[in-house]
Design a protein around this motif. Sequence first.
Motif, PDB file in Angstrom:
ATOM      1  N   GLN A  97     -22.886 -50.007  22.137  1.00 32.90           N
ATOM      2  CA  GLN A  97     -21.560 -50.135  21.557  1.00 32.90           C
ATOM      3  C   GLN A  97     -20.555 -50.408  22.671  1.00 32.90           C
ATOM      4  OE1 GLN A  97     -20.783 -46.559  19.328  1.00 32.90           O
ATOM      5  NE2 GLN A  97     -22.164 -47.118  17.651  1.00 32.90           N
ATOM      6  N   ALA A  98     -19.444 -51.046  22.304  1.00 29.48           N
ATOM      7  CA  ALA A  98     -18.425 -51.420  23.281  1.00 29.48           C
ATOM      8  C   ALA A  98     -17.172 -50.574  23.123  1.00 29.48           C
ATOM      9  CB  ALA A  98     -18.073 -52.896  23.143  1.00 29.48           C
ATOM     10  N   GLY A  99     -16.528 -50.298  24.243  1.00 28.40           N
ATOM     11  CA  GLY A  99     -15.254 -49.598  24.260  1.00 28.40           C
ATOM     12  C   GLY A  99     -14.309 -50.274  25.229  1.00 28.40           C
ATOM     13  N   GLU A 100     -13.149 -49.679  25.453  1.00 22.62           N
ATOM     14  CA  GLU A 100     -12.127 -50.274  26.305  1.00 22.62           C
ATOM     15  C   GLU A 100     -11.691 -49.298  27.400  1.00 22.62           C
ATOM     16  OE1 GLU A 100      -9.812 -53.236  23.242  1.00 22.62           O
ATOM     17  OE2 GLU A 100      -9.214 -51.118  23.284  1.00 22.62           O
ATOM     18  N   ILE A 101     -11.411 -49.860  28.580  1.00 23.79           N
ATOM     19  CA  ILE A 101     -10.874 -49.103  29.714  1.00 23.79           C
ATOM     20  C   ILE A 101      -9.648 -49.857  30.218  1.00 23.79           C
ATOM     21  CG2 ILE A 101     -11.293 -48.300  32.071  1.00 23.79           C
ATOM     22  CD1 ILE A 101     -14.241 -48.038  31.373  1.00 23.79           C
ATOM     23  N   PRO A 102      -8.503 -49.198  30.359  1.00 23.80           N
ATOM     24  CA  PRO A 102      -7.290 -49.913  30.777  1.00 23.80           C
ATOM     25  C   PRO A 102      -7.326 -50.337  32.239  1.00 23.80           C
ATOM     26  CG  PRO A 102      -6.864 -47.560  30.604  1.00 23.80           C
ATOM     27  CD  PRO A 102      -8.247 -47.773  30.064  1.00 23.80           C
ATOM     28  N   LEU A 103      -6.686 -51.460  32.510  1.00 23.60           N
ATOM     29  CA  LEU A 103      -6.465 -51.940  33.868  1.00 23.60           C
ATOM     30  C   LEU A 103      -5.199 -51.283  34.431  1.00 23.60           C
ATOM     31  CD1 LEU A 103      -7.137 -55.718  33.222  1.00 23.60           C
ATOM     32  CD2 LEU A 103      -8.438 -54.324  34.845  1.00 23.60           C
ATOM     33  N   PRO A 104      -4.964 -51.380  35.750  1.00 21.57           N
ATOM     34  CA  PRO A 104      -3.651 -50.970  36.264  1.00 21.57           C
ATOM     35  C   PRO A 104      -2.557 -51.720  35.514  1.00 21.57           C
ATOM     36  CG  PRO A 104      -5.175 -51.380  38.071  1.00 21.57           C
ATOM     37  CD  PRO A 104      -5.867 -51.832  36.825  1.00 21.57           C
ATOM     38  N   VAL A 105      -1.424 -51.076  35.285  1.00 16.14           N
ATOM     39  CA  VAL A 105      -0.370 -51.629  34.440  1.00 16.14           C
ATOM     40  C   VAL A 105       0.042 -53.027  34.884  1.00 16.14           C
ATOM     41  CG1 VAL A 105       2.015 -51.310  33.680  1.00 16.14           C
ATOM     42  CG2 VAL A 105       0.486 -49.337  33.836  1.00 16.14           C
ATOM     43  N   GLU A 106       0.132 -53.256  36.180  1.00 13.69           N
ATOM     44  CA  GLU A 106       0.619 -54.554  36.666  1.00 13.69           C
ATOM     45  C   GLU A 106      -0.352 -55.698  36.395  1.00 13.69           C
ATOM     46  OE1 GLU A 106       0.049 -54.968  41.285  1.00 13.69           O
ATOM     47  OE2 GLU A 106       0.646 -52.907  40.835  1.00 13.69           O
ATOM     48  N   TYR A 107      -1.603 -55.381  35.972  1.00 13.29           N
ATOM     49  CA  TYR A 107      -2.574 -56.435  35.666  1.00 13.29           C
ATOM     50  C   TYR A 107      -2.924 -56.505  34.181  1.00 13.29           C
ATOM     51  CZ  TYR A 107      -3.198 -56.488  40.699  1.00 13.29           C
ATOM     52  OH  TYR A 107      -2.970 -56.574  42.048  1.00 13.29           O
ATOM     53  N   SER A 108      -2.265 -55.717  33.358  1.00 10.62           N
ATOM     54  CA  SER A 108      -2.605 -55.688  31.932  1.00 10.62           C
ATOM     55  C   SER A 108      -2.258 -56.987  31.219  1.00 10.62           C
ATOM     56  CB  SER A 108      -1.899 -54.514  31.248  1.00 10.62           C
ATOM     57  OG  SER A 108      -0.489 -54.643  31.371  1.00 10.62           O
ATOM     58  N   SER A 109      -1.344 -57.791  31.799  1.00  5.94           N
ATOM     59  CA  SER A 109      -0.983 -59.059  31.179  1.00  5.94           C
ATOM     60  C   SER A 109      -1.538 -60.266  31.911  1.00  5.94           C
ATOM     61  CB  SER A 109       0.547 -59.185  31.088  1.00  5.94           C
ATOM     62  OG  SER A 109       1.125 -59.122  32.376  1.00  5.94           O
TER      63      SER A 109
END
Length: 385
Positions: A258-270
């Motif tokens: 199964q797949a999930g999500e892990i956030p990037l550093p805020v400055e690279y989220s876009s």
Amino acid sequence: MGNAWSAPERTKLRKKMAEQLMDKGNPSLPWELIVEILSWLPVKSLGRFRCVSKPWNALIADPNFIKMHFNKTSENDDVFYQRRRLIFNEPGCCSLYSVNLDQLILNQNNDHGADDLIAPEAQLVCGDLPSYRVVDLFYCDGLLLCKLAEMPMTIYLVNPTTGESEELPEAPDNIQHLGFGFDHSTDDYKVVSAVFYDMLVFCVYSLKIGSWEELECSLPYSGAYTFHAVLLNGTLHWIMETPDQTSMIVAFLLEEEQAGEIPLPVEYSSDAGDCVLGVFRDCLCLTHCSDERTYNEFWVMNEYGEGQSWTKIKISIPYSELSLSGFWKENHDLLVFQKQLVMYNFKEQSFCNVSIPGFPHVDCIGTYLESLVSPNYYGITDREL
């Protein structure tokens, strides 16, 4: 009282004991003790000892012994360092090579004044592969996954120590974004390909079963910045993009599939277009690859899965392209700057250039552990052979 025997001396002693067992033909030692002695020996020595007798040959090919032999690397640091190797190829070339990584550290400790480190001579990794260039290389424990520059896309599983190789059957969908890892819950190696259509689809190949399975994923991703998945904690990781151009690390758990999500550093989220996902000392990390600017830092996720734990690490070498080899020991990390190797000491913020005789530049860099694992017969019992 300290141990009177060094690691190389203990290895020589075990080899000598095994050779004495060979000379005796039918030794009086208990079978359990023979098994224990053999489990400590290098793979190439065991390859020679298979001809001693039918029981020895059957033992060395037995899946339980292969697992016992491999587990010595996690039970004993000396064994781990003796069996660990750096794998690489030369840019634009077909062949794979390996060197003894830990010999580099030994050389450095013995010569503190050296500006550069000279690696031991590289050894050709023998595998029955076609003469196509390896364009991507994945590693997990004792096996390599090699993606070749051939159309249609061809993938091989290779044991670089024994030279065994196995071509994987064609996947149900076009192979795009690959990953390779081990599922400890089923004792199975798995190859995963992420494919984008109207939705994200994962194709999973089981080495035990010998076939692909297609899994739909409800995560709304339309593309990936990274073709090469990073393996950590039994999970494969890619940087992917949603239709609204938001970036996120997608984590595929091999056990649950199964797949999930892990956030990037805020400055690279876009915008994570120049980010390179990797592993730094058992933590996810982000380095950069850019033709337009240089950097003197990279990001490390100190707490796995926790977006707030991303931390910047300074590095004294400005870079435009940096990746991590996966090798580290004590204070030393082997880094790759523009296809050249550097041994970096983060405690002292110092470094040494690492050269491999005959190879001014290297590519497809990773590490593996020497093992008896067979890509051809993994999970097959004697009854099935």
